[in-house]
Motif scaffolding. Structure first.
Motif, mmCIF file in Angstrom:
data_model
loop_
_atom_site.group_PDB
_atom_site.id
_atom_site.type_symbol
_atom_site.label_atom_id
_atom_site.label_comp_id
_atom_site.label_asym_id
_atom_site.label_seq_id
_atom_site.Cartn_x
_atom_site.Cartn_y
_atom_site.Cartn_z
ATOM 1 N N ILE A 110 19.829 37.980 -84.227
ATOM 2 C CA ILE A 110 20.329 36.626 -84.443
ATOM 3 C C ILE A 110 21.429 36.686 -85.492
ATOM 4 O O ILE A 110 21.348 37.441 -86.462
ATOM 5 C CB ILE A 110 19.169 35.669 -84.856
ATOM 6 N N LYS B 290 17.010 31.521 -81.584
ATOM 7 C CA LYS B 290 17.508 32.190 -80.386
ATOM 8 C C LYS B 290 16.315 32.444 -79.480
ATOM 9 O O LYS B 290 15.276 32.917 -79.943
ATOM 10 C CB LYS B 290 18.190 33.503 -80.757
ATOM 11 N N GLN B 291 16.484 32.112 -78.207
ATOM 12 C CA GLN B 291 15.392 32.333 -77.259
ATOM 13 C C GLN B 291 15.858 33.284 -76.177
ATOM 14 O O GLN B 291 16.982 33.177 -75.671
ATOM 15 C CB GLN B 291 14.948 31.004 -76.640
ATOM 16 N N ASP B 292 14.982 34.216 -75.828
ATOM 17 C CA ASP B 292 15.310 35.194 -74.796
ATOM 18 C C ASP B 292 14.013 35.501 -74.053
ATOM 19 O O ASP B 292 13.200 36.289 -74.514
ATOM 20 C CB ASP B 292 15.892 36.458 -75.437
ATOM 21 N N THR C 107 15.900 41.913 -79.923
ATOM 22 C CA THR C 107 16.770 40.759 -80.035
ATOM 23 C C THR C 107 17.375 40.755 -81.421
ATOM 24 O O THR C 107 16.922 41.479 -82.312
ATOM 25 C CB THR C 107 15.985 39.456 -79.762
ATOM 26 N N THR D 146 11.189 34.332 -79.027
ATOM 27 C CA THR D 146 11.889 33.283 -79.763
ATOM 28 C C THR D 146 12.038 33.742 -81.201
ATOM 29 O O THR D 146 11.057 34.121 -81.843
ATOM 30 C CB THR D 146 11.116 31.950 -79.740
ATOM 31 N N MET E 121 22.960 31.022 -87.074
ATOM 32 C CA MET E 121 22.102 30.392 -86.072
ATOM 33 C C MET E 121 20.741 30.094 -86.676
ATOM 34 O O MET E 121 20.325 30.725 -87.649
ATOM 35 C CB MET E 121 21.922 31.333 -84.873
#
Lengths: 111, 112
Positions: free
Chosen positions: A49, A56-58, A47, A62, A53
């Motif tokens: 970011i 961010k959650q996926d 992931t 997190t 930001m």
């Protein structure tokens, strides 16, 4: 010294949450990344970011970013044995995409 | 398609040999990278190509010679290597500006 710092080792029990921390120094970083590397393999982009930001959650992942403290964290919920790997934090330091990596955090998941 | 492929997977070469590592991507990315990774260390950037032109050479010895024949291919030519050059060589690609970088599986190089 390194511009990106991470703790070197984390042990976590299966089913618990893991939190991997990272600090960086370049306040102009635009992207911050988390990569996973399993033994003998390349780096998998987990992931990333943008620097504007906070979170961010996926799925189970997190990412939290505190720009004031230049602190980045990755939380893995419900950690599984397949999450055992080295996790690298990295920041993008220029327009060519040069990445500055941390030393990597070895995560060991125990049953 | 987010796949970056690298060949060969493993390579053993003597110090007088000449060999090449290959990297291929079909993501339409115009930035391509070579990294070197020693055991238990993070990757270290060697070269950056942008639109098939060499943009960054991180003071890499001339025994490593990169080449980008087209937008999908990146080669690393090796000649007269030293045992300390043994490492995992990783290729990565990214869109313009190097936002999301995707890595290949690497070539494990051993110099004897």
């Amino acid at each position: 010294g390194e511009d990106v710092e991470q703790s070197l080792f984390l042990s976590v029990r299966e089913g618990d949450s893991s939190v991997i921390n990272c600090t960086y120094t370049d306040s102009s970083s635009t992207y911050l990344y988390w990569y996973k590397q399993e033994p003998g393999a390349g780096l998998q982009l987990l992931t990333y970011i943008f620097s504007n930001m906070d979170m961010k959650q996926d799925q189970r992942l997190t990412v939290l970013l505190n720009k004031k403290d230049k602190h980045l964290s990755l939380r893995i919920a419900d950690t599984q044995t397949g999450d055992s790997a080295i996790y690298f934090c990295a920041e993008k330091t220029d327009s060519w995409g040069k990445l500055q990596f941390g030393a990597g955090t070895q995560v060991v998941v125990t049953p | 398609d987010t796949e970056v492929t690298q060949t060969p997977k493993h390579l053993v070469m003597g110090m007088t040999n000449k060999k090449s590592l290959k990297c291929e991507q079909h993501m339409g990315h115009r930035a391509m990278y070579w990294y070197k990774q020693k055991a238990k260390k993070p990757p270290e950037l060697m070269f950056v190509y942008s639109y098939e032109k060499l943009s960054i050479n991180e003071s890499v010895p001339s025994r490593f010679s990169p080449e980008c024949p087209n937008s999908s291919l990146l080669n690393l030519h090796l000649h007269a290597l030293q045992p300390e050059d043994s490492a995992l060589y990783l290729c990565a690609t990214a869109g313009t500006g190097g936002g999301e970088q995707y890595f290949g599986p690497g070539t494990r190089l051993t110099v004897t």
